[in-house]
Design a protein around this motif. Structure first.
Motif, short mmCIF file in Angstrom:
data_model
loop_
_atom_site.label_atom_id
_atom_site.label_comp_id
_atom_site.label_asym_id
_atom_site.label_seq_id
_atom_site.Cartn_x
_atom_site.Cartn_y
_atom_site.Cartn_z
N GLY A 104 -75.15 -91.43 -131.83
CA GLY A 104 -74.98 -92.11 -130.56
C GLY A 104 -74.45 -93.52 -130.75
O GLY A 104 -73.89 -93.84 -131.81
N GLU A 105 -74.63 -94.36 -129.75
CA GLU A 105 -74.13 -95.71 -129.82
C GLU A 105 -75.03 -96.60 -130.67
O GLU A 105 -76.24 -96.41 -130.73
N ALA A 106 -74.41 -97.57 -131.33
CA ALA A 106 -75.12 -98.62 -132.08
C ALA A 106 -76.15 -98.05 -133.05
O ALA A 106 -77.24 -98.60 -133.21
N GLY A 107 -75.80 -96.94 -133.70
CA GLY A 107 -76.69 -96.37 -134.69
C GLY A 107 -77.80 -95.51 -134.13
O GLY A 107 -78.63 -95.00 -134.89
N GLY A 108 -77.86 -95.34 -132.81
CA GLY A 108 -78.89 -94.51 -132.21
C GLY A 108 -78.54 -93.03 -132.32
O GLY A 108 -77.50 -92.64 -132.86
N LEU A 109 -79.43 -92.19 -131.82
CA LEU A 109 -79.22 -90.76 -131.82
C LEU A 109 -79.17 -90.24 -130.40
O LEU A 109 -79.92 -90.68 -129.53
N LEU A 110 -78.27 -89.29 -130.16
CA LEU A 110 -78.03 -88.79 -128.81
C LEU A 110 -78.53 -87.35 -128.71
O LEU A 110 -78.26 -86.52 -129.58
N LEU A 111 -79.22 -87.05 -127.64
CA LEU A 111 -79.70 -85.70 -127.37
C LEU A 111 -79.11 -85.22 -126.05
O LEU A 111 -79.39 -85.80 -125.00
N ARG A 112 -78.29 -84.18 -126.13
CA ARG A 112 -77.82 -83.52 -124.90
C ARG A 112 -78.72 -82.30 -124.69
O ARG A 112 -78.66 -81.35 -125.47
N PRO A 113 -79.57 -82.31 -123.67
CA PRO A 113 -80.55 -81.23 -123.52
C PRO A 113 -79.91 -79.87 -123.33
O PRO A 113 -79.00 -79.71 -122.51
N THR A 114 -80.36 -78.90 -124.10
CA THR A 114 -79.97 -77.51 -123.90
C THR A 114 -81.09 -76.71 -123.26
O THR A 114 -80.87 -75.59 -122.81
N ARG A 115 -82.28 -77.28 -123.22
CA ARG A 115 -83.41 -76.66 -122.53
C ARG A 115 -84.25 -77.76 -121.92
O ARG A 115 -84.57 -78.76 -122.58
N VAL A 116 -84.60 -77.59 -120.65
CA VAL A 116 -85.37 -78.58 -119.90
C VAL A 116 -86.53 -77.86 -119.22
O VAL A 116 -86.32 -76.86 -118.53
N VAL A 117 -87.74 -78.37 -119.42
CA VAL A 117 -88.92 -77.77 -118.80
C VAL A 117 -89.73 -78.87 -118.14
O VAL A 117 -90.02 -79.90 -118.76
N LEU A 118 -90.10 -78.66 -116.89
CA LEU A 118 -90.90 -79.61 -116.12
C LEU A 118 -92.24 -78.96 -115.79
O LEU A 118 -92.28 -77.83 -115.31
N ARG A 119 -93.32 -79.68 -116.07
CA ARG A 119 -94.64 -79.18 -115.68
C ARG A 119 -95.28 -80.14 -114.70
O ARG A 119 -95.38 -81.33 -114.96
N GLN A 120 -95.69 -79.62 -113.56
CA GLN A 120 -96.44 -80.39 -112.57
C GLN A 120 -97.69 -79.59 -112.25
O GLN A 120 -97.61 -78.46 -111.78
N GLY A 121 -98.85 -80.19 -112.54
CA GLY A 121 -100.09 -79.46 -112.41
C GLY A 121 -100.11 -78.31 -113.39
O GLY A 121 -99.85 -78.48 -114.59
N SER A 122 -100.36 -77.10 -112.91
CA SER A 122 -100.37 -75.93 -113.78
C SER A 122 -99.05 -75.18 -113.75
O SER A 122 -98.91 -74.13 -114.39
N ASP A 123 -98.06 -75.69 -113.01
CA ASP A 123 -96.78 -75.00 -112.86
C ASP A 123 -95.78 -75.47 -113.91
O ASP A 123 -95.45 -76.65 -113.98
N MET A 124 -95.30 -74.53 -114.73
CA MET A 124 -94.23 -74.79 -115.70
C MET A 124 -92.93 -74.28 -115.10
O MET A 124 -92.83 -73.10 -114.74
N GLU A 125 -91.94 -75.14 -114.99
CA GLU A 125 -90.71 -74.78 -114.29
C GLU A 125 -89.49 -75.08 -115.17
O GLU A 125 -89.17 -76.24 -115.42
N PRO A 126 -88.80 -74.05 -115.67
CA PRO A 126 -87.55 -74.29 -116.40
C PRO A 126 -86.51 -74.88 -115.45
O PRO A 126 -86.41 -74.49 -114.29
N VAL A 127 -85.74 -75.83 -115.95
CA VAL A 127 -84.69 -76.47 -115.17
C VAL A 127 -83.36 -76.15 -115.82
O VAL A 127 -83.19 -76.34 -117.04
N ASP A 128 -82.42 -75.67 -115.04
CA ASP A 128 -81.10 -75.37 -115.57
C ASP A 128 -80.46 -76.64 -116.13
O ASP A 128 -80.37 -77.65 -115.42
N PRO A 129 -80.02 -76.64 -117.40
CA PRO A 129 -79.45 -77.86 -117.99
C PRO A 129 -78.25 -78.40 -117.22
O PRO A 129 -78.07 -79.62 -117.12
#
Length: 242
Positions: A104-129
């Motif tokens: 990434g920039e300035a020596g950092g590392l870049l992550l482009r998500p290929t899998r995204v998961v959101l949990r709210q309470g007891s609900d696990m919800e995959p999110v389309d990248p």
């Protein structure tokens, strides 16, 4: 009759995930299936939702554990979303981003998500990248903490009166009410009981796309609850000026 207007307009899962990412201050990193880094104030987010892990002063992305992260390795980054106002079970949501690290920039590392998961309470919800990439944070996301703490600290009476909009059966056994969250569509209250809690969304009559409009929507909510909106609440700004 109580009116919580439950189950109507809400942000998409992708928007909620982007809102959480936009306001998170720390994250936990698991790379190569074993190394875990706790990073505080060491990440930023690009407009298209990519995550940049910032470099440390010596030029390598590091966490408080002292280990360094390498390029082109599988990685999972976890974010937590604590409620700004103290309450039981304060973590409102968790977000996991998975992908591979690249330069990434300035020596950092870049992550482009290929899998995204959101949990709210007891609900696990995959999110389309792709949906995650296209989404934008809620317009109130960065102001939410200041708005909720101001509401809890200075207008607790108004919060109590808003429970008039909740069905009386849902208030049974409630011993305390706290402002849990606010977005463009609704204010969410947490009803705390001795050993449990319940969250109730109070929908606005129209979306609040900025802080001034939120004041207007709050005024309408309080009018529905049968009480005028305090002037200081209507004029509040996230920097604390009324």
């Amino acid at each position: 009759m109580g009116d919580s207007r439950t189950g109507a307009v809400a942000n998409t899962a992708a928007e909620r995930a982007r809102s959480l990412l936009a306001t998170a201050w720390s994250c936990a990193v698991t790379a190569e299936g074993r190394r875990r880094e706790e990073l505080t104030g060491a990440h930023t987010v690009t407009e298209d939702g990519r995550l940049l892990l910032l470099a440390s002063p010596d030029g390598s992305p590091t966490g408080t554990t002292g280990g360094s992260l390498g390029r082109d390795v599988p990685c999972v980054v976890e974010f937590a979303d604590p409620a700004p106002v103290p309450m039981r079970d304060r973590i409102r949501a968790r977000l996991w981003l998975s992908g591979r690290l690249s330069a990434g920039e300035a020596g950092g590392l870049l992550l482009r998500p290929t899998r995204v998961v959101l949990r709210q309470g007891s609900d696990m919800e995959p999110v389309d990248p792709d949906a995650f990439t296209r989404a934008t944070p809620d317009p109130l996301a960065t102001a939410e903490a200041g708005l909720l703490t101001h509401l809890a600290d200075c207008h607790g009476d108004a919060v109590e009166r808003l429970t008039r909009l909740v069905d009386a059966r849902r208030l049974h056994g409630a011993i305390r009410v706290r402002p849990l969250a606010v977005d463009r569509h609704a204010l969410t209250l947490r009803l705390e009981r001795l050993r449990s809690h319940e969250d109730v969304r109070l929908l606005f009559d129209r979306p609040a796309d900025d802080v001034p409009r939120l004041g207007e929507r709050m005024r309408v909510l309080l009018a529905r609850a049968g009480t005028p909106c305090p002037r200081a609440l209507h004029r509040h700004r996230p920097d604390g000026e009324a």
